[in-house]
Design a protein around this motif. Sequence first.
Motif, mmCIF file in Angstrom:
data_model
loop_
_atom_site.group_PDB
_atom_site.id
_atom_site.type_symbol
_atom_site.label_atom_id
_atom_site.label_comp_id
_atom_site.label_asym_id
_atom_site.label_seq_id
_atom_site.Cartn_x
_atom_site.Cartn_y
_atom_site.Cartn_z
ATOM 1 N N ALA A 87 13.590 -1.644 -8.173
ATOM 2 C CA ALA A 87 12.661 -2.614 -8.733
ATOM 3 C C ALA A 87 11.384 -2.703 -7.916
ATOM 4 N N GLU A 88 11.383 -2.142 -6.702
ATOM 5 C CA GLU A 88 10.222 -2.269 -5.838
ATOM 6 C C GLU A 88 9.045 -1.455 -6.359
ATOM 7 N N ASP A 89 7.850 -1.975 -6.094
ATOM 8 C CA ASP A 89 6.655 -1.306 -6.587
ATOM 9 C C ASP A 89 6.415 0.007 -5.870
ATOM 10 N N SER A 90 6.677 0.011 -4.555
ATOM 11 C CA SER A 90 6.389 1.216 -3.779
ATOM 12 C C SER A 90 7.317 2.361 -4.154
ATOM 13 N N TYR A 121 -2.244 9.644 -11.675
ATOM 14 C CA TYR A 121 -2.673 10.288 -10.438
ATOM 15 C C TYR A 121 -2.842 9.256 -9.330
ATOM 16 N N LYS A 122 -2.438 9.660 -8.132
ATOM 17 C CA LYS A 122 -2.612 8.814 -6.958
ATOM 18 C C LYS A 122 -3.529 9.543 -5.994
ATOM 19 N N ASN A 123 -4.374 8.783 -5.346
ATOM 20 C CA ASN A 123 -5.222 9.352 -4.306
ATOM 21 C C ASN A 123 -4.344 9.640 -3.092
ATOM 22 N N ASP A 124 -4.026 10.903 -2.892
ATOM 23 C CA ASP A 124 -3.074 11.255 -1.847
ATOM 24 C C ASP A 124 -3.749 11.383 -0.485
ATOM 25 N N SER A 140 6.886 6.431 -4.162
ATOM 26 C CA SER A 140 7.661 7.315 -3.299
ATOM 27 C C SER A 140 8.621 8.208 -4.076
ATOM 28 N N THR A 141 9.044 7.759 -5.277
ATOM 29 C CA THR A 141 9.951 8.598 -6.056
ATOM 30 C C THR A 141 9.210 9.839 -6.531
ATOM 31 N N PRO A 142 9.719 11.015 -6.206
ATOM 32 C CA PRO A 142 9.015 12.218 -6.653
ATOM 33 C C PRO A 142 9.099 12.377 -8.172
ATOM 34 N N ALA A 152 -2.155 5.089 2.737
ATOM 35 C CA ALA A 152 -1.470 3.835 2.398
ATOM 36 C C ALA A 152 -0.187 4.103 1.615
ATOM 37 N N GLN A 153 0.803 3.253 1.854
ATOM 38 C CA GLN A 153 2.068 3.382 1.155
ATOM 39 C C GLN A 153 1.940 2.965 -0.313
#
Length: 323
Positions: free
Chosen positions: A23-26, A104-107, A30-32, A111-112
Amino acid sequence: MQKRVTVSLFLLADEAGGAGPSAEDSSSVSTPVLRVSQLDAFELDAALEQLLWSQFYQCFQHLRPGLLTPFEPELKALLQLLLWRFTVYSKSATVGQALLNIRYKNDLSQAQRYRPMSHQQKLWFALCTVGEKWLKERSHGLFLNRPADSHVHKVRRILAALGGLAKVASLLNFLYFLQWGRFPTLTERLLGVRAVFTRPPGPRDMGFQHATRELLWHGFAEFLIFLFPLVSIRRLRAAVHTLLPWAEIKGDSRSLGACLPAACAICSEWPTMPHTIGCEHVFCYYCVKSHAIAEMCFSCPKCGLELKALESLKMQIEMTEFH
Ligand SMILES: [Zn+2]
Ligand SMILES: [Zn+2]
């Protein structure tokens, strides 16, 4: 397309091992993301582009043919830019990705938490995707009808070399992607944008029964499509008539005297250059010859007698009727 989707369903199930519900946002970051989802997003995008272009093209179909051809690369680029403006630019996700719950995420930022693509990344993304496609399509026309020793040809050779390099690099990048599951395209790797889940992925309950059924049906349908051209319906019917003589012989015998010599047993028309294969039925020469060429062992569709010798027939009965 159907098969591809079902196959990718299986791949999804195979890869789903480590992705647990959270349920966590992070965890959505983190999930590939599965490799197959990332690749499917490209497929969906390509399909959408194709759809947009065909719709756009249809708007001009009643105008002079070839009107759009000189500007085709530019128009395509314009449509893609429009698409980019309302997808990647505003939401950091292409349409295909949005459908598959990816963005897309700015890799580059450490930041986590989720960081959307930066402004520059978005602009470079447009340049690398839309611009590259445009250059590829336009470069063919640009270098035609130019003198062979001009500077243009030097540019062309440089561009070709760069294109080749880019292809090799893309291939290496793709192999790397298959191994590690990140950055399927060179653009994504260079810009440092990575596909992550929009929402934490839920538990995946796959209907394997459905997927299996789909695959089976698809295989069966393909087999039928392969088989049908090999089956001769007419020959089957003749075989059935010979096996079950009561099926049509009665009707045949009634009409035998009345219409038989006047109608070709294949096309049921007045026989042109009437011929017989030994039974009491008459054929047009072209009907029987073409069927004999198409089939190794042609047999009469009415009585099933196999063709051995083709003889021409004098239709005296009908001729005398006219005198
Ligand atoms: Zn005929
Ligand atoms: Zn016959």
